[in-house]
Motif scaffolding. Structure first.
Motif, PDB file in Angstrom:
ATOM      1  N   ILE A 103      22.421   4.348  -4.669  1.00 53.26           N
ATOM      2  CA  ILE A 103      20.975   4.276  -4.861  1.00 53.26           C
ATOM      3  C   ILE A 103      20.461   5.680  -5.123  1.00 53.26           C
ATOM      4  O   ILE A 103      21.027   6.669  -4.629  1.00 53.26           O
ATOM      5  N   PRO A 104      19.393   5.831  -5.915  1.00 54.05           N
ATOM      6  CA  PRO A 104      18.870   7.177  -6.191  1.00 54.05           C
ATOM      7  C   PRO A 104      18.222   7.785  -4.961  1.00 54.05           C
ATOM      8  O   PRO A 104      17.740   7.076  -4.060  1.00 54.05           O
ATOM      9  N   LEU A 105      18.179   9.104  -4.936  1.00 50.32           N
ATOM     10  CA  LEU A 105      17.572   9.811  -3.813  1.00 50.32           C
ATOM     11  C   LEU A 105      16.097   9.439  -3.648  1.00 50.32           C
ATOM     12  O   LEU A 105      15.556   9.472  -2.539  1.00 50.32           O
ATOM     13  N   SER A 106      15.457   9.049  -4.741  1.00 45.80           N
ATOM     14  CA  SER A 106      14.042   8.699  -4.711  1.00 45.80           C
ATOM     15  C   SER A 106      13.777   7.290  -4.188  1.00 45.80           C
ATOM     16  O   SER A 106      12.628   6.900  -3.984  1.00 45.80           O
ATOM     17  N   ASP A 107      14.836   6.511  -3.945  1.00 42.57           N
ATOM     18  CA  ASP A 107      14.666   5.136  -3.495  1.00 42.57           C
ATOM     19  C   ASP A 107      13.918   5.110  -2.154  1.00 42.57           C
ATOM     20  O   ASP A 107      14.226   5.903  -1.255  1.00 42.57           O
ATOM     21  N   PRO A 108      12.939   4.223  -1.996  1.00 44.55           N
ATOM     22  CA  PRO A 108      12.174   4.189  -0.732  1.00 44.55           C
ATOM     23  C   PRO A 108      13.016   3.853   0.486  1.00 44.55           C
ATOM     24  O   PRO A 108      12.592   4.092   1.624  1.00 44.55           O
ATOM     25  N   ARG A 109      14.222   3.289   0.276  1.00 49.34           N
ATOM     26  CA  ARG A 109      15.090   3.006   1.414  1.00 49.34           C
ATOM     27  C   ARG A 109      15.714   4.268   1.995  1.00 49.34           C
ATOM     28  O   ARG A 109      16.273   4.239   3.099  1.00 49.34           O
ATOM     29  N   VAL A 110      15.665   5.368   1.247  1.00 48.28           N
ATOM     30  CA  VAL A 110      16.221   6.634   1.736  1.00 48.28           C
ATOM     31  C   VAL A 110      15.197   7.282   2.668  1.00 48.28           C
ATOM     32  O   VAL A 110      14.067   7.557   2.274  1.00 48.28           O
TER      33      VAL A 110
END
Length: 315
Positions: A261-268
């Protein structure tokens, strides 16, 4: 320190008589913050006859520690510590992190600890986060500290506090900068099996790691051969990408790696993003050279394979 004859040395590293600390008849380790790393050190020392004491944060943990023969009390900066708890301490370890107001141990107990006088060894557990971001370049204990996060800046201030305390009191403080810690109960095998593992995309990102057993070995080695004022990095020999580590762990379990998942994903989480804001490769050559250490787990491969062999992540 009084010049007492030494009668032995802990196993796992070579003896150097000119550089060894004299042993007392009764050795007492007091740990501010009996957590993951302190527990690993305690497991090594209790079988050698050490008296162990320390602090924790809850009544349940205190009861569990006391049932195991560890004299434990609850501690935080607002709670006074009974002076009798520290009596007889020969070795002191602090793994309590700094807060907004500074280092709780120094602030609440610094003067009392100085009154102990004849300590053989003091260890403070810090983090490689004090180095900040170096774009994936190598760092060592001589690298200028440029922390990029609030946590890192707090740690630099705490390290400075322990160093100032060392200079003021003459007590034998050692600072240990720990990389990412893994081991039993805390590793990617368990995350993969539980379905909670996440692989965050950031090209070129690497992390240094250290198995908790190697942390305990290094601390015990330093206790046997103190070098007051020294700073040591604790990390294995192979910084690696999160993808490489996760793929290796997944292969041992016969599972697919988790989707990235990208670093910008809200799950991060914000905490995870702060870790990814710093990219560096950390060297631990100094402690291996000065104390003659060889890591039991020189890379994530040996460490994760041993955990898998011990049943971590098994169905």
């Amino acid at each position: 320190m009084r010049n007492r004859p030494r009668t032995g040395v802990a196993a796992g590293y070579p003896a150097t008589p000119a550089n060894e600390a004299p042993l007392r008849e009764v050795k007492r380790l007091f740990c501010f913050g009996i957590g993951y790393c302190a527990e690993a050190l305690i497991a090594r020392l209790q079988g050698q006859g050490w008296d162990i004491a320390g602090t924790c944060r809850s009544a349940d943990k205190r009861a569990e520690l006391r049932a195991r023969g560890i004299a434990a009390d609850i501690f935080d900066r607002a709670r006074a510590l009974d002076p009798a708890t520290l009596r007889g301490t020969t070795h002191l370890l602090s793994s309590v992190p700094p807060d907004d107001d500074g280092d709780p141990v120094l602030d609440a107990c610094g003067a009392r600890l100085a009154d102990l006088g004849d300590l053989d060894w003091v260890g403070y557990l810090s983090t490689t986060g004090v180095y900040g971001d170096h774009g994936g370049a190598w760092v060592d204990e001589t690298t200028v500290l440029t922390p990029a996060t609030i946590r890192g800046r707090r740690r630099v201030a705490a390290e400075d506090g322990w160093d100032a305390w060392h200079q003021r009191t003459g007590l034998p403080v050692h600072r240990f900068r720990l990389a990412g810690i893994y081991g039993p109960g805390r590793n990617p095998l368990l995350q993969l099996r539980a379905g909670t593992a996440r692989l965050i995309e950031k090209p070129g990102q690497v992390f240094s790691r250290i198995h908790v057993a190697d942390i305990a070995m290094a601390l015990e080695a330093s206790m046997a051969r103190p070098r007051p004022g020294r700073i040591y990095n604790l990390c294995d020999d192979e910084p690696a990408t999160p993808a490489d580590v996760m793929a290796y762990a997944a292969g041992l379990l016969g599972l697919p790696p988790p989707p990235s998942i990208p670093l910008s994903d809200p799950r991060v989480s914000a905490m995870a993003r702060s870790f990814y804001a710093e990219n560096k490769r950390v060297r631990a050559a100094r402690i291996k050279r000065e104390l003659g250490l060889a890591w039991r787990y020189p890379s994530y491969r040996e460490g994760i394979a041993a955990l898998a062999a011990a049943g971590e992540g098994a169905i």
